[in-house]
Scaffold this active site. Sequence first.
Site, PDB file in Angstrom:
ATOM      1  N   ILE A 511       0.815  -1.229   0.000  1.00 20.74           N
ATOM      2  CA  ILE A 511       0.000   0.000   0.000  1.00 20.74           C
ATOM      3  C   ILE A 511       0.841   1.268   0.000  1.00 20.74           C
ATOM      4  CG2 ILE A 511      -1.954  -1.092   1.144  1.00 20.74           C
ATOM      5  CD1 ILE A 511      -0.968   0.074   3.777  1.00 20.74           C
ATOM      6  N   GLY A 514       8.352   4.090   0.908  1.00 19.18           N
ATOM      7  CA  GLY A 514       9.042   5.234   1.480  1.00 19.18           C
ATOM      8  C   GLY A 514      10.541   5.050   1.486  1.00 19.18           C
ATOM      9  N   TYR A 516      12.314   4.495   4.051  1.00 22.60           N
ATOM     10  CA  TYR A 516      12.681   3.400   4.962  1.00 22.60           C
ATOM     11  C   TYR A 516      12.493   2.052   4.302  1.00 22.60           C
ATOM     12  CZ  TYR A 516      12.419   0.356   9.049  1.00 22.60           C
ATOM     13  OH  TYR A 516      12.621  -0.652   9.955  1.00 22.60           O
ATOM     14  N   GLY A 517      11.362   1.882   3.616  1.00 17.38           N
ATOM     15  CA  GLY A 517      11.080   0.601   2.978  1.00 17.38           C
ATOM     16  C   GLY A 517       9.657   0.569   2.459  1.00 17.38           C
ATOM     17  N   SER A 518       9.144  -0.669   2.258  1.00 23.56           N
ATOM     18  CA  SER A 518       7.803  -0.866   1.731  1.00 23.56           C
ATOM     19  C   SER A 518       6.816  -1.057   2.873  1.00 23.56           C
ATOM     20  CB  SER A 518       7.768  -2.084   0.805  1.00 23.56           C
ATOM     21  OG  SER A 518       8.693  -1.916  -0.265  1.00 23.56           O
ATOM     22  N   ILE A 519       5.532  -0.696   2.570  1.00 26.58           N
ATOM     23  CA  ILE A 519       4.469  -0.818   3.570  1.00 26.58           C
ATOM     24  C   ILE A 519       3.406  -1.746   3.004  1.00 26.58           C
ATOM     25  CG2 ILE A 519       2.781   0.421   4.958  1.00 26.58           C
ATOM     26  CD1 ILE A 519       4.484   2.936   4.594  1.00 26.58           C
ATOM     27  N   LYS A 532       5.543  -2.030   8.085  1.00 27.13           N
ATOM     28  CA  LYS A 532       6.624  -1.334   7.381  1.00 27.13           C
ATOM     29  C   LYS A 532       7.859  -2.234   7.420  1.00 27.13           C
ATOM     30  CE  LYS A 532       7.334   3.092   8.177  1.00 27.13           C
ATOM     31  NZ  LYS A 532       7.830   4.339   8.803  1.00 27.13           N
ATOM     32  N   ASP A 627      10.263  16.037   9.842  1.00 27.21           N
ATOM     33  CA  ASP A 627       9.891  15.645   8.480  1.00 27.21           C
ATOM     34  C   ASP A 627       8.378  15.776   8.291  1.00 27.21           C
ATOM     35  OD1 ASP A 627      10.226  14.804   5.896  1.00 27.21           O
ATOM     36  OD2 ASP A 627      10.288  12.667   6.384  1.00 27.21           O
TER      37      ASP A 627
END
Length: 863
Positions: A511, A514, A516-519, A532, A627
């Site tokens: 969904i 970012g 950081y990674g995938s969600i 996450k 942020d």
Amino acid sequence: MAVVDDTMTIYVSSSGSVRNTGVPGTMTSITEIVEEPSINVVNDTIYVAVAKDVKDSQLNLIWALQNSRGNKVCILHVHVPAAMIPLMGAKFPASSLKEQEVQAYREIERQSMHKTLDEYLRTCQQMGVRAEKLHIEMDCIEKGIIELISQYNIQELVMGAASNKHYSRRMMDLRSKKAIYVCEQAPTSCRIQFICKGFLIHTRNRNSDGGNVDVTSPSVQEVPNSGAGHLPQLRSQSFELGQNHFVKLTNPAQELFRRVRSSNDGHESDGLSRRSPSISSTRSHNCSVEPVLTPNLIIEGSENAVELTLSNFSLDLHDSSPPSILDGGTYDTLYDQLEQVMAEAENARRDAYHEIVRRGKAEKEAIDAIRKVKTTEISYKEELKLRKELEEVLEKEKEELDNMKSERDKVKEELQHVLDQKSLLGSQITSNELMIKELEEKIISAVDLLRDYKDERDELQMQRDNALREAEELRRKQGESSSTQVLQFFSEFSFLEIEEATRKFDPNLKIGEGGYGSIFKGLMRHTEVAIKVLHADSMQGPSEFQQEVDVLSKIRHPNLITLIGACPESWTLVYEFLPNGSLEDRLCCKDNTAPLSWQSRIRISAELCSALIFLHSSKPHSIVHGDLKPSNILLDANLVSKLSDFGICRILSCGDSCSNNNTQFWKTDPKGTFVYMDPEFLASGELTPKSDVYSFGIILLRILTGRSALGIVKEVKYALDTGKLKTLLDPLAGDWPFVQAEQLTHLALRCCEMNRNSRPDLHSDVWRMLELMRASYGGANTFGLGSQGFHQPPACFICPIFQEIMSNPHVAADGFTYEAEAIKGWLESGHDTSPMTNSKLSHYNIVPNRAIHSAIQDWLQTQ
């Protein structure tokens, strides 16, 4: 006109002046010359009184323009407000209507008046005459004219003598009451000419002695002529001519007088030296010849003047003829011939005059007949027009009547249908009353059951509170500070559970993405969650993981995202799932989602401000998010905002990082999204709570306009300076209240000041304004913030059934969280629908909501 021999020609112009173009001499007197009417203007302005109907005064205006002689003309009008005002097909007295209705109709009257006066001015312009307009508003026209004459010192006035329908050829006096009143009451310094249907009827001259001098209507009948204008008629002509002055005569008489003059001059020259005193004395008493000439009327169109031959004159021949000539028969013969010629000339003049008068009368009768024909044609056309309009009105009324009949039939059918429905509903009501009685009995039993559950819950709550106190004391003693110990307050998941929840990271469940990674969206322990997962090649993943765990494990707030658990071996974080995505998605209407209303936007702004105040005032160390942007603000099922992504946030403390003025900041390399970053943070690398205020200001501008963040500050400032803020507001949000939108815009621009010291304080400035705006449209109070912090519980902590703070929150199949006892009692009483949406539940299982439970406990401890 050229002079022939010794004759003399006299011209009488339309202004009444006399020109002598004959031989030199002295004109002794000219009496009773009546010429064409004219206007002699003293102050160079002719005032023409006009009616509200152009047809009634157009001929009078044209007469004044033709006789203005280059002088300035001023259109004078008295506007009389209507006593009866038309409204909804009827007329009402002005005193019985509202002031606004009367004023509106008066404005329409004034516009119509100016339109009429402009038509008069166009007539003046077409005839090449300078013109102005002057008007006054009074209840009486004649008094208004007198007022204008006195106020503007009017010395020349032209007005109507009577209405056109009362005009007749024999009209010699004033017929209008208004004209009579003005003639009697006007100041004596004003000369007034009364006109009717383009003819001068009456003139009242000015009088410097204080009395009015009336001049009756002229005896001249103005005969219309196609080329020569009007023919003046002379009442009488009496001229006395001195020595050596002759009247210009026509052919035979002129030749005869020329011969007599030549003969006399010859005899004088021959006998001058031979005259004796006796002869001279005799001549002084004899031979005075006085021939009488009848008037002769000649029109010369080229000079628009009247050439007159004089009727009474005296020829003294005693100084111009010798005695021998005067006493002889030659003179008698010449005199007889002269009499004969004069008689013939008189007869010819009379015939010519009668012919001219007859032609003039015929032309005037023809013009009157043409006017009557035109009037008849206009009346016929108007009657046809009225008939046509009447037919159209009748046709419309017939159509309306047919429509009313059809509507009446429809109403009858609907009434019959309603009566049938009424009888049907009556039977249904009877059956429903029986059902209601049965349900009331069930509800009574359910209430008794709920009371038992509540007593049991209170007992369990006391036990839980005691356990919590013991746990808190144990935690203080142990002094837990490490991240490993912090994880004990969260659910720790294995990597296998993460794989099962995401179906081995199925791309269809992804969904978001970012830095950081995938969600992924997943289902863990009967609860929808957002997972996450760290990228394999991410260098900052472990530090961001640790930062989020350190922050979100210590704080709880209804507008901060809830961290449910974590998987340390895969650096995976598990959050509560928020179905409405991010604020960025909703501002852009991603996937054709409905736009946010302006009320929701103000509420989300207030919620975000509340979360920032909570972070900045956290004890013992304040937290700066670092942020802030719309993509990091998530929305739950009720569009309640939740601030997320604390990977690069900073915890400030008054240690080495504090400046001399006790302002807390963190010295670090700038990170985040460029368009939302504080310019001073970019320049100095010092991250402070004011950095979040700058980002919050950019988000406010985006919420207001729906536009991109790049260059939005300059765009909004320009719109404010040029008064075009309304065009910049996002129309998808609905009809913004402009005053609140303008205040919110000024507040956002203050937050975006380049100097951080010029930015407002979130608690004292921003929060107060947003809370007032949110309360002004009746937004739900999901939180409360006073001067000492939060006092009212968030709405998500309140059970929808008991309306109390939940002690054992559980999630039902409809996605809402309830007190366990309340939802169990609801289901056990026979309900199969949601208490909130009234839709049918897919199952009857309820799952503990540990995240809300933990948040409630933390909130209770802070009170």
